[in-house]
Motif scaffolding. Structure first.
Motif, PDB file in Angstrom:
ATOM      1  N   GLY A  33      77.473  -6.785 -48.761  1.00 12.02           N
ATOM      2  CA  GLY A  33      78.025  -5.764 -47.890  1.00 12.02           C
ATOM      3  C   GLY A  33      77.547  -4.369 -48.233  1.00 12.02           C
ATOM      4  N   ALA A  34      77.156  -4.172 -49.508  1.00 16.33           N
ATOM      5  CA  ALA A  34      76.691  -2.845 -49.932  1.00 16.33           C
ATOM      6  C   ALA A  34      75.390  -2.441 -49.252  1.00 16.33           C
ATOM      7  N   VAL A  35      74.729  -3.379 -48.580  1.00 15.92           N
ATOM      8  CA  VAL A  35      73.501  -3.059 -47.851  1.00 15.92           C
ATOM      9  C   VAL A  35      73.763  -1.990 -46.787  1.00 15.92           C
ATOM     10  N   VAL A  36      74.980  -1.955 -46.247  1.00 13.58           N
ATOM     11  CA  VAL A  36      75.284  -0.969 -45.194  1.00 13.58           C
ATOM     12  C   VAL A  36      75.165   0.457 -45.710  1.00 13.58           C
ATOM     13  N   LEU A  37      75.257   0.643 -47.019  1.00 11.57           N
ATOM     14  CA  LEU A  37      75.166   1.986 -47.573  1.00 11.57           C
ATOM     15  C   LEU A  37      73.767   2.581 -47.420  1.00 11.57           C
ATOM     16  N   PHE A  38      72.773   1.722 -47.141  1.00 11.76           N
ATOM     17  CA  PHE A  38      71.412   2.220 -46.952  1.00 11.76           C
ATOM     18  C   PHE A  38      71.149   2.673 -45.516  1.00 11.76           C
ATOM     19  N   ARG A  39      72.067   2.399 -44.609  1.00 14.32           N
ATOM     20  CA  ARG A  39      71.872   2.819 -43.222  1.00 14.32           C
ATOM     21  C   ARG A  39      72.050   4.329 -43.107  1.00 14.32           C
TER      22      ARG A  39
END
Length: 408
Positions: A33-39
């Motif tokens: 879920g932490a992938v969204v922080l790269f958006r």
């Protein structure tokens, strides 16, 4: 994302012991879920000094072990456990950016404790296992059950403070009792040692909140429960304690290491002999195994310790394998979060923050005590539960500003 995070945290705790490696699902959800922080334009938390300090400790543990494993030419599997602490950092960042609902943590812990207790009773009563351990080792099972019982106790305190309905209070109380039952039935004496420390923190919290009468009732209930368990025919509680005393006496009298306690004492003695020889970098895991084997061949150590891959003591094991840097990193891993949680507990005026901080203090105290009789961080479940519970509890403790403490 807050709903996603809440569900992940609930799963991490609710199925942590009733399904093999059940804790991995919720943890993986948080990391992914932490992938969204790269958006672009995604909300990010404003990190404070304490956030950076906590992440530095988690990253430092991995970094030191990576360097030392390289120095010892360790195989790739030796990087796995330290890597889990590094993976806890993106989970922490995600939870700081998108705070979870506090109820997800407390309810997940209660469900997990109930599941652990019921599974233990099934294995003990129906399958006739002497020491129930679910799908893992009884020692790890007992340690994690103690953690779930501790979190369920916090959930019960929260339910009382919020004046929740009786069914909710009974559910959390069942979590406490069944979690403790799983811990006791596992026969994990190291986890039993951690319970009094957690009880002292809980008692202090109740006194601070003006709940002295409630504290006396709970303390009396706990003592009566322990007494009843001790008086039961073939009680696993008294049997394991008597066995520990007998085995320690046998080792003291005749150096008999062919027992659980005797082998632990022998490994402690051997570890303290090996450690001074390589204080700077340690022996490495393979080097320690070879040194132990040589001592056995030379008649300087009991054969009962030869096959153990760790020394059943977190601190001596770290010192022997990784020297002073290893001992310092594991000490920092326990003491720095403990200090940060204790500071939040002392200074916060918010009920939810104080509860999460208290749980954090009890978590770190538990691991400090677990480490006396077990190298819990050499096991995947020990590493995962510590790293991700630190992230979860710290994110909850940061959701409100810190102010003058009160008894709310």
């Amino acid at each position: 994302m807050p709903i996603y995070n809440s569900f992940a945290v609930f799963l991490l705790l609710a199925i942590s012991l009733v399904i093999a490696s059940g804790f991995s699902l919720g943890a993986a959800m948080l990391v992914l879920g932490a992938v969204v922080l790269f958006r672009p334009n995604t909300r990010r938390a404003r990190l404070e000094r304490d956030d950076w300090l906590l992440m530095a400790v988690l990253a430092g543990y991995f970094g030191v072990h990576m360097v030392l494993n390289l120095a010892h030419q360790a195989p790739g599997r030796e990087y796995d456990a330290p890597l889990r602490f590094l993976l806890a950092i993106p989970a922490l960042l995600l939870l700081r950016a998108f705070p979870l609902q506090a109820a997800a943590l407390w309810n997940g812990a209660t469900v997990g404790a109930i599941g652990a207790g019921l599974l233990s009773l099934w294995q003990w009563l129906v399958l006739a296992l002497e020491r129930p351990g679910g799908s893992t080792n009884p020692i790890q099972y007992g340690n994690i059950s103690a953690l779930l019982a501790m979190l369920a106790a916090c959930a019960l305190a929260r339910a009382i403070q919020l004046r929740q309905s009786l069914p909710w209070k009974l559910l959390h109380a069942a979590g406490v009792l069944l979690g403790l039952a799983a811990c006791l039935l596992s026969g994990s004496r190291g986890s039993w040692l951690a319970l009094p420390f957690c009880a002292l923190v809980a008692g202090w919290l109740l006194l601070r909140a003006g709940q002295g009468r409630l504290m006396l009732k709970l303390a009396t209930s706990a003592l009566v429960t322990i007494a009843l368990l001790a008086l039961l025919p073939n009680s696993p509680l008294t049997a394991r304690m008597r066995l520990a005393v007998t085995e320690a006496d046998q080792y003291a009298r005749s150096a008999n290491a062919d027992s659980s306690v005797g082998a632990r004492l022998e490994m402690l003695r051997v570890g303290l002999q090996l450690a001074p020889q390589h204080l700077l970098l340690g022996w490495g895991k393979e080097g320690m195994m070879q040194a132990k084997a040589q001592m056995v061949r030379d008649g300087l150590a009991s054969p009962s310790i030869q096959e153990h891959t760790h020394l059943h003591n977190e601190y001596v094991d770290a010192l022997v394998k990784y020297g002073l840097p290893g001992l310092l990193t594991v000490t920092a891993l326990f003491l720095v979060p403990l200090g940060l949680f204790a500071t939040r507990l002392r200074r916060s005026a918010n009920r939810e923050v104080r509860l999460a901080s208290a749980a954090g203090v009890m978590l770190m105290l538990s691991y400090l005590v677990f480490g006396l009789t077990q190298a819990f961080l050499t096991h995947n479940n020990g590493v995962m539960m510590l790293g991700f519970l630190i992230a979860i509890l710290w994110s909850l403790s940061q959701q409100q500003p810190v102010g003058t403490a009160n008894t709310a």
